[in-house]
Enzyme design. Sequence first.
Site, PDB file in Angstrom:
ATOM      1  N   ARG A 113       0.858  -1.186   0.000  1.00 28.94           N
ATOM      2  CA  ARG A 113       0.000   0.000   0.000  1.00 28.94           C
ATOM      3  C   ARG A 113       0.899   1.242   0.000  1.00 28.94           C
ATOM      4  O   ARG A 113       2.100   1.136   0.177  1.00 28.94           O
ATOM      5  CB  ARG A 113      -0.943   0.023   1.205  1.00 28.94           C
ATOM      6  N   GLU A 152      -3.535   7.282   7.120  1.00 23.98           N
ATOM      7  CA  GLU A 152      -2.188   7.226   7.704  1.00 23.98           C
ATOM      8  C   GLU A 152      -1.124   7.760   6.739  1.00 23.98           C
ATOM      9  O   GLU A 152      -0.196   7.041   6.333  1.00 23.98           O
ATOM     10  CB  GLU A 152      -1.857   5.795   8.145  1.00 23.98           C
ATOM     11  N   GLU A 309      -8.613   4.508  15.045  1.00 26.50           N
ATOM     12  CA  GLU A 309      -8.246   3.090  15.068  1.00 26.50           C
ATOM     13  C   GLU A 309      -7.535   2.748  16.362  1.00 26.50           C
ATOM     14  O   GLU A 309      -6.683   3.506  16.825  1.00 26.50           O
ATOM     15  CB  GLU A 309      -7.282   2.734  13.917  1.00 26.50           C
ATOM     16  N   LYS A 358      -4.418 -10.361   8.164  1.00 31.95           N
ATOM     17  CA  LYS A 358      -5.393 -11.360   8.601  1.00 31.95           C
ATOM     18  C   LYS A 358      -5.218 -11.751  10.061  1.00 31.95           C
ATOM     19  O   LYS A 358      -6.146 -12.265  10.681  1.00 31.95           O
ATOM     20  CB  LYS A 358      -5.344 -12.594   7.702  1.00 31.95           C
ATOM     21  N   HIS A 360      -4.454  -9.531  12.378  1.00 34.13           N
ATOM     22  CA  HIS A 360      -4.786  -8.353  13.188  1.00 34.13           C
ATOM     23  C   HIS A 360      -6.192  -8.564  13.756  1.00 34.13           C
ATOM     24  O   HIS A 360      -7.124  -8.909  13.037  1.00 34.13           O
ATOM     25  CB  HIS A 360      -4.754  -7.099  12.302  1.00 34.13           C
TER      26      HIS A 360
END
Length: 652
Positions: A113, A152, A309, A358, A360
């Site tokens: 990302r 972010e 978050e 996955k 997290h």
Amino acid sequence: MPDVPDVPDVIAYGGDWNPEQWPEETWEQDVALMREAGVNRVSVGIFSWSLIEPAEGVFDFGWFDRVMDLLAGNGIRANLATPTASPPPWFADAYPEALPVDADGRRLHHGSRQGFCPSSPIYREKALRIAEQVATRYRGHPALALWHVHNEYGCHNARCYCDTSAAAFRAWLRSRYATLDALNDAWGTAFWSQRYHDWAQILPPRATPSFTNPGQQLDFRRFSSDALVELYVAERDLLRELTPGVPATTNLMAGAHWDMDAWAFAAEVDVVSTDHYLVGARPEPHVDLAFAADYARSLNGGRPWLLMEHSTSAVNWQPRNLAKTPGELRRNSLSHLARGADGIMFFQWRQSRAGAEKWHSAMLPHAGTGTKVWREVVALGAELAALSEVAGSTVTADAALLLDHSSVWAQDHPAQPTADLDPVEEAKRWHAALWRAGVTCDVAHPEGDLSGYRLLLVPQLYLVSDAGAANVEEFARRGGIVLVGPYSGIVDEHDRVRLGGYPGAWRDLLGVGTEEFFPLDAPIRLASGATGTLWSEAARATTAKVLDTYLSGEPAWTRNEFGDGAAHYLTTVLDDAALAEVLATVCREAEVEPPAVSGPGVEVVRRSHADGRSFLFAINHTDRDASVTTGAGDRVTVPAGDVLVIPQVTRP
């Protein structure tokens, strides 16, 4: 600054919802479970660019229309994202020149990302186009509560060293310095034959045989942060034009991510939002959480802020991803609430089955609803609904701790007197000592408004501008108490040493002159019995009174009268116990007190409304029952691992 348009007196609760990861038949189940958990807010669309625009210029909103309508039909509001943090594969394939380049000249490729150069005009064009499409499609939609711009910023691409960035850096420098003579003077380029005679000769601080120029490195950090702020502002301005009245934010990582100037971002958002994750390797991660929450509140000028978050349990990116123990989710969430958050949100709603995150944790875990995490998520939703009166109240602090990203960046240059001093860790250590004393502390910029404080703490502010230095002096002159730690006030805003002896900017304020630094490779004893670590100075008191010395007789702790106030100075890094004693001394002198008296491991914070209603949060992080004596003199017991929220009414 517009407020987040919530139902009055409601605390936002929920998390990132990524329905695109799941078959559509699960969406109705998701929303039904959200209602069971008390969720009233979700962030959507954050990583949806490749689905909304599967090919360049081809848009598919049908599936996302159903997502937004489903939320609206169930009374759940949306933090609607512009999905610009993760360009799709077609972007990297069509525009490889827009991909980021590291300091070694390696071009980074698509596959994770934030795969873009912040200075790329192509990226900016495509990001604004997708943002415009989203805003045009959903302006006026009943689910829309808040714009969640990007995600972010700078988390993985804070600095790019490509030729496009080099040209943008030169333009930024021309704007800042106007002339090459001014730039050469600021950077001290007479050293090592670095004087520039043409703007085209200037590059980003790419990999070199030895140390890069400190001024060049510092300005590149500033430029890189500004480039990200400009991207945010460009999207925000577009959204304001298309959806006037809908506030916009971007989720910072206050207290954990230091590559962006959070103060600069805070000046541009309509409400500060931030992400925070516990770091399992820290001995007291809940104390680190308190620092991050206080920082977020301070960035928002003391107004309520949004926790965009945090995690229900383990994260996925640490060497050992520790699961949270029973009750820890609640304590973490209510600690953020206590310190000014009006929204408690998680990454993410449903735990991913595939992909890099996955493992997290999420509000709805892999194991489903028959789990500790789900039970705690549902219980927290009910508790936050019952605490709706807290929304809109604020936290008042009489003490502030100074932090400036430019100072952190300048001290990050490797050619320092010692590698052992860490300005962020020292700031957190001072904050932790106040946390243990129950004292609420803001974070402030050296050039910010300090008039509301009684005590100013400067743990390790290596770089300070003339304006910041004068601001601190004026604070003391008007009656404030200041405590300055070592290696502070040493250089100006260009990272040039302030001549005439250390501590440079504040020799008169502190009444101390230092002629030489003596970094330590082992602890030393002070006359008081305290321990000095990492650092010492060959100092002499000019007008200051000496309160503690090294065994050699040179001052380790001084106090100097200045105007109507006073300034203390530490010439060494004290051990934790001695630092706590010094902070207790300056708190008494400044008449800074905790909102309640509590025992070790019990966090106490007060939120108050202007009408006199207040809420004392008492959070017991220990495995034993503890007593707390409130400001009204009442003594209450906080069970082990529990949280009490005690409503009180005082005169406004």
